[in-house]
Structure formats: structure tokens, C-alpha cells
Design an enzyme around this catalytic site. Structure first.
Site, mmCIF file in Angstrom:
data_model
loop_
_atom_site.group_PDB
_atom_site.id
_atom_site.type_symbol
_atom_site.label_atom_id
_atom_site.label_comp_id
_atom_site.label_asym_id
_atom_site.label_seq_id
_atom_site.Cartn_x
_atom_site.Cartn_y
_atom_site.Cartn_z
ATOM 1 N N PRO A 273 -74.640 28.576 16.078
ATOM 2 C CA PRO A 273 -76.012 28.654 15.562
ATOM 3 C C PRO A 273 -77.053 29.223 16.517
ATOM 4 O O PRO A 273 -78.246 29.153 16.247
ATOM 5 C CB PRO A 273 -76.323 27.171 15.274
ATOM 6 C CG PRO A 273 -75.580 26.440 16.345
ATOM 7 C CD PRO A 273 -74.304 27.225 16.575
ATOM 8 N N CYS A 274 -76.644 29.840 17.621
ATOM 9 C CA CYS A 274 -77.625 30.238 18.636
ATOM 10 C C CYS A 274 -78.617 31.286 18.144
ATOM 11 O O CYS A 274 -79.713 31.399 18.680
ATOM 12 C CB CYS A 274 -76.916 30.734 19.901
ATOM 13 S SG CYS A 274 -75.921 32.225 19.656
ATOM 14 N N ARG A 275 -78.260 32.073 17.116
ATOM 15 C CA ARG A 275 -79.176 33.108 16.616
ATOM 16 C C ARG A 275 -79.766 32.795 15.240
ATOM 17 O O ARG A 275 -80.514 33.606 14.694
ATOM 18 C CB ARG A 275 -78.443 34.455 16.558
ATOM 19 C CG ARG A 275 -77.918 34.955 17.902
ATOM 20 C CD ARG A 275 -79.062 35.241 18.868
ATOM 21 N NE ARG A 275 -78.590 35.630 20.176
ATOM 22 C CZ ARG A 275 -78.284 36.879 20.535
ATOM 23 N NH1 ARG A 275 -78.374 37.851 19.653
ATOM 24 N NH2 ARG A 275 -77.874 37.135 21.754
#
Length: 315
Positions: free
Chosen positions: A260-262
Site C-alpha cells: 500500500p505504499c503508493r
């Protein structure tokens, strides 16, 4: 080596998530993140419009106090996957690269939506948090965004307009084509061996966004191996954006997860685009849009048939 790196990162992020306080103040429009209450509101909207999705509790020992006990994560089962990603790889009919300002970067578009941006804002209904019933949760404060995962494939440059098309032309045409292929195969006496997937959406407390999890089965309902599941992930994302990790609510073997980092960056760009057109994007639409843009990561898993939701305007 990549699996070892992913394991170390996963452990570090697990510790960081434990230490991160629960987000209490809404930052949806500013940064594209969600509070737990907003995640529940978006989940309720998804379940209402797409009944194949349901709320789940998970393991009692892994209950998150900042979420309602009966709404820990979202689940849909037996999603069909009739083809492997390599079957559509480099096929111009299915896939193209969208250029970005960075000549060394690009985003893989597996859907070919050609709807203009004009009028997108007319498809959304505004929702305020006054409509959301609060519930007890522990902790206060905000969490810092983490940008260390440079190996994750960049999804920030995707084209907003097509992803929000209320009539998914690609899905309709692909479904028709798939049905025709199956009929022809049956006439020839062939057996269509269809894999199925269970999909989960959890709330990631560290990144403050939804997170998608997948677990696959063969036609005999036998669990797929790790390598078999990677066959159903775009090779631009396999073992980078998509890794095998431990589910936060369930015991058992690792599951494939879209990192989910982006996610917040992508959602922030959508919000800005809609606002530039004079519209407003309600937080309750978050998960429906989220499922649209992660489709590029798992283009052959056909969950998006449930997402042709009629969007209306307020006023």
C-alpha cells in the site's frame, strides 16, 4: 534474495504499524489517507452496492481495537481467474504503457479506457463524516508517510478518467469474449480449468489506506503454490508491489498482498482531478475506486464485474 528482503521489510513495517498511533482526524482530501471510521464507511458502501463483498471478523486473537469487532476486514470468495498473466503479456489489444513526464517511468494500462475527464465530478455524491456513527478506538495522532519502498512499481501515473467509468466497457467486452471462448472450447470437448481467488481488503494502520490480499485455488479447490499465484500477477509488479506476507487478521500460510505504499498518492491525484473539475469526491467511494486502480496489478482476476456501480450526484 528478494524474498528475504521482503521478509525483513515486512517485519520492520509490522513493528512500525504497532507503534503508529491511530489516525483520528480526516486527511482524505489533503493526502488521500483514511481514518478507521472512513474505512468502515467506504466498506459499508462497497457491501451495499456489491453484495459479493462482506464484512468479516477473522481470528479473535487478532481483533483490532480501532475497528468494529464485526467489521475487521472485507471479503469476497471464488473470484474467477481463467487465464495467466503471461497469456496477455505484451499483447497490444490488452495492454499498453502510458507515458509519464519521467522518460524512464510509465504505468501499465491493462484496460484501455478512453473516456474524457469532463463530467467525472458529476458522478460522485458528497458524504460527510456526520453521517458516520463513531465507535471507541484507542490512540490519537497522525502517522508519517513511508517512502522507502523504492522497488515497488509506480502506480501514481495512472489515467483517472477510465478508472471511474461507470460503464466498464473493457469488462463488458472481455466478459463477452471470454464467454464465447468458453462456448467454443466446450464444443470442441475441452475442459476450462478455472482458478479462483478469495480477496480480502484490510485497513493498514501504518499507511492509513486499504490493503488488498489474495489467496488462490485450482479447479479442484486445492490451494495454489506461491509461484502459481505469482502467475496471476502482472510481472511488472510480482515480488515488488505484490509480495507474500502474513494476513493481519488470519493465521495460516502467507497470502499475496498488494503493497500500500503508493495507494494514498494515487487517491490524492484522483481527488485533485475531480476538484479541478469543480466536483467533490466523497470518502465513501474510496474502495470502489481503489478496486479499479489495483486491477492493473491483477488483470486476469475478474473481480471487477461487481464494480459497475451507478454513481449519482448530490443536489
Amino acid at each position: 534474495m528478494q524474498s528475504v528482503i521482503n521478509s525483513v521489510k515486512g517485519t520492520a513495517l509490522g513493528v512500525a504499524e504497532y507503534l503508529t498511533p491511530v489516525l483520528k482526524k480526516s486527511k482524505f482530501r489533503e493526502t488521500g489517507v483514511l481514518t478507521p471510521e472512513e474505512f468502515v464507511a467506504a466498506g459499508d458502501h462497497l457491501v451495499h452496492h456489491c453484495p459479493t463483498w462482506q464484512w468479516a471478523t477473522g481470528d479473535q486473537d487478532r481483533i483490532k481495537s480501532y475497528l468494529p469487532k464485526n467489521k475487521q476486514y472485507l471479503l469476497t470468495r471464488n473470484v474467477p481467474c481463467t487465464r495467466r498473466c503471461k497469456q496477455i503479456e505484451y499483447c497490444e489489444e490488452q495492454e499498453r504503457v502510458i507515458e509519464t513526464d519521467d522518460s524512464d517511468d510509465g504505468w501499465v494500462d491493462t484496460h484501455h479506457y478512453d473516456v474524457s475527464l469532463s463530467g467525472i465530478e458529476e458522478k460522485f455524491t458528497e458524504m460527510t463524516l456526520e453521517d458516520i456513527q463513531p465507535f471507541p478506538s484507542g490512540g490519537t495522532g497522525d502517522a508519517d508517510e513511508d517512502d522507502e519502498d523504492e522497488e515497488a512499481a509506480d502506480m501514481e501515473a495512472f489515467e483517472v478518467s477510465g478508472m471511474l467509468d461507470e460503464v466498464d466497457k473493457y469488462t463488458a467486452e472481455n466478459l463477452k469474449k471470454s464467454t464465447k471462448e468458453k462456448q467454443e472450447s466446450c464444443l470442441e470437448g475441452e475442459i476450462i480449468r478455472t482458478r479462483t481467488y478469495d480477496l480480502h481488503i484490510t485497513y493498514d494502520k501504518y499507511y492509513q489506506t486499504p490493503r488488498l490480499w489474495l489467496f488462490g485455488y485450482d479447479e479442484n479447490r486445492k490451494p495454489l503454490s506461491v509461484e502459481e499465484m505469482y502467475e496471476d500477477v502482472s510481472q511488472d509488479h510480482a515480488k515488488k508491489t505484490v509480495t507474500m506476507e502474513t494476513h493481519p487478521h488470519l493465521p495460516g500460510p502467507p497470502m499475496a498482498s498488494v503493497h500500500p505504499c503508493r495507494h494514498a498518492e494515487v487517491m490524492k491525484k484522483i481527488i485533485e482531478t475531480v476538484m479541478e473539475g469543480g466536483g467533490e469526491l466523497g470518502v465513501h467511494m474510496y474502495l470502489i475506486i481503489f478496486l479499479k486502480f489495483v486491477q492493473s496489478v491483477i488483470p486476469t482476476i475478474e473481480y471487477d464485474y461487481t464494480q459497475n456501480v451507478m454513481l449519482t450526484t448530490s443536489g
